[in-house]
Design a protein around this motif. Structure first.
Motif, PDB file in Angstrom:
ATOM      1  N   GLY A 133      56.278  62.600  36.002  1.00 47.99           N
ATOM      2  CA  GLY A 133      57.122  62.028  34.959  1.00 47.99           C
ATOM      3  C   GLY A 133      57.447  60.564  35.197  1.00 47.99           C
ATOM      4  O   GLY A 133      57.491  59.770  34.253  1.00 47.99           O
ATOM      5  N   VAL A 134      57.674  60.188  36.454  1.00 47.53           N
ATOM      6  CA  VAL A 134      57.958  58.779  36.756  1.00 47.53           C
ATOM      7  C   VAL A 134      56.758  57.903  36.395  1.00 47.53           C
ATOM      8  O   VAL A 134      56.909  56.826  35.790  1.00 47.53           O
ATOM      9  CB  VAL A 134      58.320  58.611  38.248  1.00 47.53           C
ATOM     10  N   ILE A 135      55.559  58.350  36.751  1.00 49.20           N
ATOM     11  CA  ILE A 135      54.364  57.566  36.427  1.00 49.20           C
ATOM     12  C   ILE A 135      54.192  57.461  34.915  1.00 49.20           C
ATOM     13  O   ILE A 135      53.819  56.403  34.382  1.00 49.20           O
ATOM     14  CB  ILE A 135      53.121  58.194  37.084  1.00 49.20           C
ATOM     15  N   THR A 136      54.489  58.536  34.206  1.00 44.81           N
ATOM     16  CA  THR A 136      54.410  58.497  32.741  1.00 44.81           C
ATOM     17  C   THR A 136      55.388  57.484  32.174  1.00 44.81           C
ATOM     18  O   THR A 136      55.037  56.691  31.280  1.00 44.81           O
ATOM     19  CB  THR A 136      54.703  59.891  32.166  1.00 44.81           C
ATOM     20  N   GLU A 137      56.622  57.468  32.661  1.00 43.83           N
ATOM     21  CA  GLU A 137      57.613  56.512  32.175  1.00 43.83           C
ATOM     22  C   GLU A 137      57.215  55.085  32.518  1.00 43.83           C
ATOM     23  O   GLU A 137      57.453  54.160  31.720  1.00 43.83           O
ATOM     24  CB  GLU A 137      58.990  56.835  32.770  1.00 43.83           C
ATOM     25  N   LEU A 138      56.629  54.884  33.680  1.00 45.02           N
ATOM     26  CA  LEU A 138      56.154  53.540  34.032  1.00 45.02           C
ATOM     27  C   LEU A 138      55.101  53.062  33.043  1.00 45.02           C
ATOM     28  O   LEU A 138      55.114  51.899  32.617  1.00 45.02           O
ATOM     29  CB  LEU A 138      55.577  53.558  35.456  1.00 45.02           C
ATOM     30  N   CYS A 139      54.194  53.970  32.680  1.00 45.88           N
ATOM     31  CA  CYS A 139      53.146  53.601  31.721  1.00 45.88           C
ATOM     32  C   CYS A 139      53.739  53.286  30.352  1.00 45.88           C
ATOM     33  O   CYS A 139      53.241  52.396  29.648  1.00 45.88           O
ATOM     34  CB  CYS A 139      52.125  54.728  31.603  1.00 45.88           C
ATOM     35  N   LYS A 140      54.784  53.981  29.964  1.00 53.19           N
ATOM     36  CA  LYS A 140      55.407  53.718  28.667  1.00 53.19           C
ATOM     37  C   LYS A 140      56.133  52.379  28.668  1.00 53.19           C
ATOM     38  O   LYS A 140      56.140  51.668  27.658  1.00 53.19           O
ATOM     39  CB  LYS A 140      56.388  54.844  28.326  1.00 53.19           C
ATOM     40  N   LEU A 141      56.755  52.032  29.797  1.00 48.69           N
ATOM     41  CA  LEU A 141      57.503  50.774  29.870  1.00 48.69           C
ATOM     42  C   LEU A 141      56.580  49.560  29.906  1.00 48.69           C
ATOM     43  O   LEU A 141      56.896  48.521  29.327  1.00 48.69           O
ATOM     44  CB  LEU A 141      58.402  50.775  31.105  1.00 48.69           C
ATOM     45  N   SER A 142      55.460  49.688  30.596  1.00 51.21           N
ATOM     46  CA  SER A 142      54.543  48.547  30.719  1.00 51.21           C
ATOM     47  C   SER A 142      53.104  49.044  30.730  1.00 51.21           C
ATOM     48  O   SER A 142      52.436  49.034  31.769  1.00 51.21           O
ATOM     49  CB  SER A 142      54.859  47.769  32.003  1.00 51.21           C
ATOM     50  N   PRO A 143      52.600  49.493  29.577  1.00 56.23           N
ATOM     51  CA  PRO A 143      51.250  50.080  29.552  1.00 56.23           C
ATOM     52  C   PRO A 143      50.147  49.107  29.939  1.00 56.23           C
ATOM     53  O   PRO A 143      49.155  49.504  30.542  1.00 56.23           O
ATOM     54  CB  PRO A 143      51.109  50.542  28.093  1.00 56.23           C
ATOM     55  N   SER A 144      50.326  47.830  29.627  1.00 52.14           N
ATOM     56  CA  SER A 144      49.256  46.865  29.893  1.00 52.14           C
ATOM     57  C   SER A 144      49.077  46.581  31.375  1.00 52.14           C
ATOM     58  O   SER A 144      47.993  46.178  31.809  1.00 52.14           O
ATOM     59  CB  SER A 144      49.542  45.553  29.156  1.00 52.14           C
ATOM     60  N   THR A 145      50.126  46.790  32.189  1.00 52.96           N
ATOM     61  CA  THR A 145      50.024  46.510  33.621  1.00 52.96           C
ATOM     62  C   THR A 145      49.953  47.775  34.470  1.00 52.96           C
ATOM     63  O   THR A 145      49.239  47.822  35.464  1.00 52.96           O
ATOM     64  CB  THR A 145      51.221  45.667  34.082  1.00 52.96           C
TER      65      THR A 145
END
Length: 891
Positions: free
Chosen positions: A421-433
């Protein structure tokens, strides 16, 4: 009649609005000025921490009346829940210590010293409760204050030495020693610039104490390394590192440089302040402490070993898997790299309750590090003089550390869904990086699969991959892995593809996942995904197949909701018919009846999970009758052959959906139709029904799916014992309380003053209550079941990995895959070799995961399972025993 006239609305609406506003204000939580000040302290650094420090200092000094406990509580909360701000809270406390023109120092301790004295009380409370994380972060705070010259070096040394003293305790557990060593080491890392000039000897004593313990605890590291070398005792690999090893290397590096690298590893904003006036201020002496001993609770329910030695999961060392080179992510063996990893893991640990906040803080982490630690964001300010050897990629560093914590063996600190879930939220916050960093991590892990990646880590990798794909439309460039279809069918890379796709199908549906794959993987000869969607396979559904009519008659009874006794009677009649019409014997008829009954019942329950539960619960008498050895049997403990037939029929019915096999087995154990021991025995012997066509049908071996069945059975047995133990403990306490009340009231005759009566009461044997007697019998029975399941699992692994020459199905590849020569030649391995290697991996996971329970029966299990290897020099036998000895604490 209308009630919507304008002239009826105005005043009433205004009154209602006023009343609603008043009610809303009453519902608001009132925040006092002291609470607002406390919140301001905790929220330090929301914009620019360096600019906020003097403002907050002034706000605190001007507040009246100052309540020191309120201020120290704010500091304690901030230090233990926002460790990335600790250097700035040390700077704030230093500013509160110094006098200003507006607030000159008066007689008595300074404001900063008063807060520190009260802060210590909170630290002592953490230490008394053995709250290790909070204790360690408070030590960070004290170390920063020592460098800021508010705490004396002698008292700081004494504090750190109280933790190294734990390492010398007799029989100290690995978990306790590891936490104490990290507390002392990190305190020395931060406070080293002022501690070493004060006493080089004390610094060396602390380092040597940690090194001595680390040298004595090498065996467990070999068993929990994420990259495996079966033939070698060497636990380390180029892309792995263990916690205490990294602590010591970073500490040695700092010591060799006289802690000059501390300034480039840990923020120290207070170093620009002028030294305190020692004529008016004496550094604070931290009171002496003693780390409390561990609380060992023995409930008296001893087993084979004489005590209940339940070991927590953190008893093992912590091994982290690295994915990237040192120029991309920091090397944790260096001081700066260790500081970054610790900071990220602390955020991951503290904010487990809120994955979204955790992801936000992780992406903001560079704000609290030394400028130049990470590459600037696109379009952000460029650091003019970046620190040499730094300039790392933030997103890759975060993903590497999150996955490193997720892959800790034998069990990650938190549930897998949290890290995913943390990795998913990271991708949502900054998908380009973050997206590219995730893709690189997947490719790195995939490339490690055949280089010794532990089978449990590979299983978690497949689980994360599948869930992550489900959160982002199942988009992956599968064509990159098309060349790997030429590898052996049981190669870890191909096994990963099948496992990941199986997980994906569980999260979606077959046709959708099939469309995401290239044609080469969709083809049946690719052996990557099934041709059909997972579903039931009713063996007797085809009219052209034998026994169709018999099965339909049973099925019709189930559909008509017939009573269990009627179904049992019909099965008896059907059995007699089959015995006279077929040339098989009575045993064949029994097996066939069980298969027909079980598959028909599962067919009724195949529509949904609730249908399955309803069918099982409705026909529990029928299932118990079948499991006892015959349709007309009155019950009893059950017949092993009959239970094996039930499991085989269930597995055959769901052979296209192996997830349902595990679910059905779990429900059969839950309703006590079969025992965990039956599932364990079936998994090792009768599992041919669920083996994929591509898998080996030769020597005995275990795949990840079969390990899931074993794990489900062992967890069920262990869980029942734990529940029974708690029930016995509760009933025993109730009995003791009852006896104490009776004794306090003078006994049954009420003669409280009769001394002789008291003596007789003490001498009389204590009689357990009927409820406690029943609970003790149940506990003893479940303990035997637990021991039987563990023993049968161990025997199964021994038979797979070190079979005797007389075994009917020996595994000649077991010894090959654990030799250095064999491992170096793994490019030419066939499916049987890869199966043998995976089986060795699951044996390691069995020993380390269930070590707390295995230790309870270590003497008996070792004698029974390894007696035949006495005096043997067989390398497989030696490795089996060594793994067992390390897991059970014998080495």
């Amino acid at each position: 009649m209308s009630y919507d006239r304008p002239y009826h609305r105005g005043g009433g609406n205004r009154r209602r609005q006023h009343r609603d506003d008043y009610d809303d204000r009453r519902r608001d939580v009132y925040e006092s000025p002291a609470d607002k000040l406390k919140t301001a302290i905790i929220k330090l650094g929301e914009v620019d921490v360096l600019e906020e420090l003097p403002v907050l200092e002034k706000q605190i000094r001007e507040f009246s009346p100052l309540v020191i406990p309120n201020l120290s509580e704010a500091f304690r909360i901030a230090v233990t829940e926002q460790p990335f701000k600790i250097p700035y809270y040390a700077a704030l406390l230093r500013r509160l210590h110094d006098s200003t023109e507006e607030t000159p120092t008066v007689d008595g301790p300074s404001l900063g010293k008063q807060i520190l004295e009260d802060f210590w009380k909170g630290f002592q409370a953490y230490l008394d409760k053995l709250a290790w994380r909070e204790t360690r972060l408070c030590i960070h705070f004290f170390a920063h204050l020592t460098v800021a010259k508010l705490i004396s070096t002698d008292s700081m040394f004494a504090l750190l030495q109280s933790f190294t003293a734990v390492l010398e305790e007799f029989g100290v557990s690995n978990g306790r020693a590891k936490k104490a060593a990290v507390c002392a080491a990190e305190g020395l890392m931060i406070g080293g610039p002022i501690l070493k000039p004060s006493s080089t000897e004390h610094v060396q004593e602390i380092i040597n104490a940690i090194q001595a313990y680390n040298d004595s605890a090498t065996s467990p590291k070999w068993l929990i390394a994420p990259v495996v070398k079966m033939y070698s005792d060497e636990a380390s690999a180029p892309n792995t590192d263990e916690l205490l090893d990294t602590v010591l290397q970073a500490l040695r590096t700092l010591d060799e440089s006289d802690f000059t690298e501390t300034a480039t590893s840990f923020s120290q904003p207070y170093t620009t302040y002028a030294d305190p006036d020692l004529s008016t201020f004496t550094p604070y002496d931290l009171p002496s402490v003693l780390v409390p001993p561990e609380v060992i609770e023995l409930d008296g329910l001893s087993t084979d070993s004489g005590e209940d030695s339940q070991v927590k999961k953190e008893e093992w060392p912590e091994y982290f898997l690295r994915l990237f080179d040192n120029d991309i992510t920091p090397d944790p063996k260096t001081p700066a790299g260790y500081a970054v990893r610790t900071g990220i893991l602390d955020i991951l640990d503290i904010f487990e309750v809120n994955r979204k906040e955790c992801a936000r803080l992780l992406l903001e982490y560079p704000k609290w590090t030394i400028p130049g630690t990470f590459k600037p964001k696109p379009g952000g300010a460029v650091v003019p003089d970046p620190v040499p050897g730094k300039d790392w990629q933030l997103e890759s560093t975060i993903i590497e550390n999150v996955l490193g914590a997720y892959f800790i063996l034998p069990e990650s600190p938190y549930k897998s869904i949290y890290y995913i879930g943390v990795i998913t939220e990271l991708c949502k916050l900054s998908p380009s990086t973050v997206g590219p960093a995730v893709g690189k991590s997947i490719r790195k892990l995939y490339g490690t699969l055949a280089d010794g990646l532990d089978v449990e880590v590979a299983r978690r990798f497949a689980e994360w991959f599948a869930v992550h794909m489900s959160n982002f439309g199942f988009q992956w460039v599968w064509k990159e892995w098309i060349p790997d279809l030429s590898l052996n069918i049981q190669h870890p890379k191909r096994a990963f593809m099948r496992r990941a796709l199986e997980f994906e199908i569980r999260l979606s549906y077959h046709d959708r996942i099939l469309k995401t794959l290239p044609p080469e993987m969709q083809a049946p000869e690719g052996h990557t995904i099934g041709e059909q969607a997972p579903g039931p396979d009713f063996e007797y559904d085809d009219p052209a197949k034998p026994h169709h009519d018999a099965a339909q008659s049973v099925l019709n009874l189930f559909r008509g909701r017939a009573e269990a006794k009627d179904v049992i009677s019909h099965l008896e009649t059907l059995k007699a018919t089959l015995e006279t019409s077929d040339d098989g014997g009575i045993v064949n008829a029994d097996v066939l009846i069980r298969s027909i009954a079980m598959q028909s019942l599962l067919h009724i329950g195949s529509r949904s999970f609730s249908h399955l539960l309803n069918a099982i619960e409705r026909y529990l008498p029928l299932l118990r009758s079948i499991a006892s050895g015959g349709a007309s049997s009155a019950g009893g403990s059950g017949n092993p052959e009959a239970k094996a037939d039930i499991l085989t029929a269930s597995a055959a019915f769901w052979k296209h959906n192996r997830h349902m096999v595990a679910i059905v087995f779990d429900k059969l154990m839950q309703y006590q139709i079969v025992d965990p021991t039956d599932v364990v025995g079936w998994t090792f012997i009768n599992r041919a029904e669920i083996r994929e066509l591509s898998e080996s049908t030769g020597p005995l071996s275990l795949s990840a799916f079969e390990w899931d069945l074993l794990k489900g059975a062992l967890d069920k047995a262990n869980g029942r014992v734990m529940i029974a133990r708690r029930k016995v403990a509760t009933l025993r306490k109730e009995d003791d309380d009852t006896r104490a009340r009776v004794k306090a009231s003078g006994g049954a005759d009420g003669n409280a003053m009769d001394v002789d009566a008291d003596v007789k009461a003490d001498e009389a044997p204590a009689i357990d209550s009927p409820a406690l007697t029943i609970a003790l019998k149940a506990f003893a029975s479940l303990t035997r079941e637990q021991k039987g399941a563990l023993s049968r699992t161990l025997d199964g692994f021994v038979s797979c990995l070190a079979p005797a020459a007389t075994d009917s199905n020996p595994n000649p590849h077991s010894r090959l895959v654990i030799s250095e020569e064999g491992w170096n030649d793994r490019a030419g391995w066939e499916k049987d070799q890869w199966n043998a290697w995976e089986t060795w991996g699951w044996y390691r996971q069995f020993c380390r995961s269930y070590a707390p329970y295995l230790r309870n029966y270590s003497t008996t299990l070792f004698t029974v399972s390894f007696a035949k290897f006495e005096g043997s020099t067989d390398p497989a036998a030696e490795l089996l025993k060594k793994t067992w000895n390390v897991a059970t604490g014998q080495e």
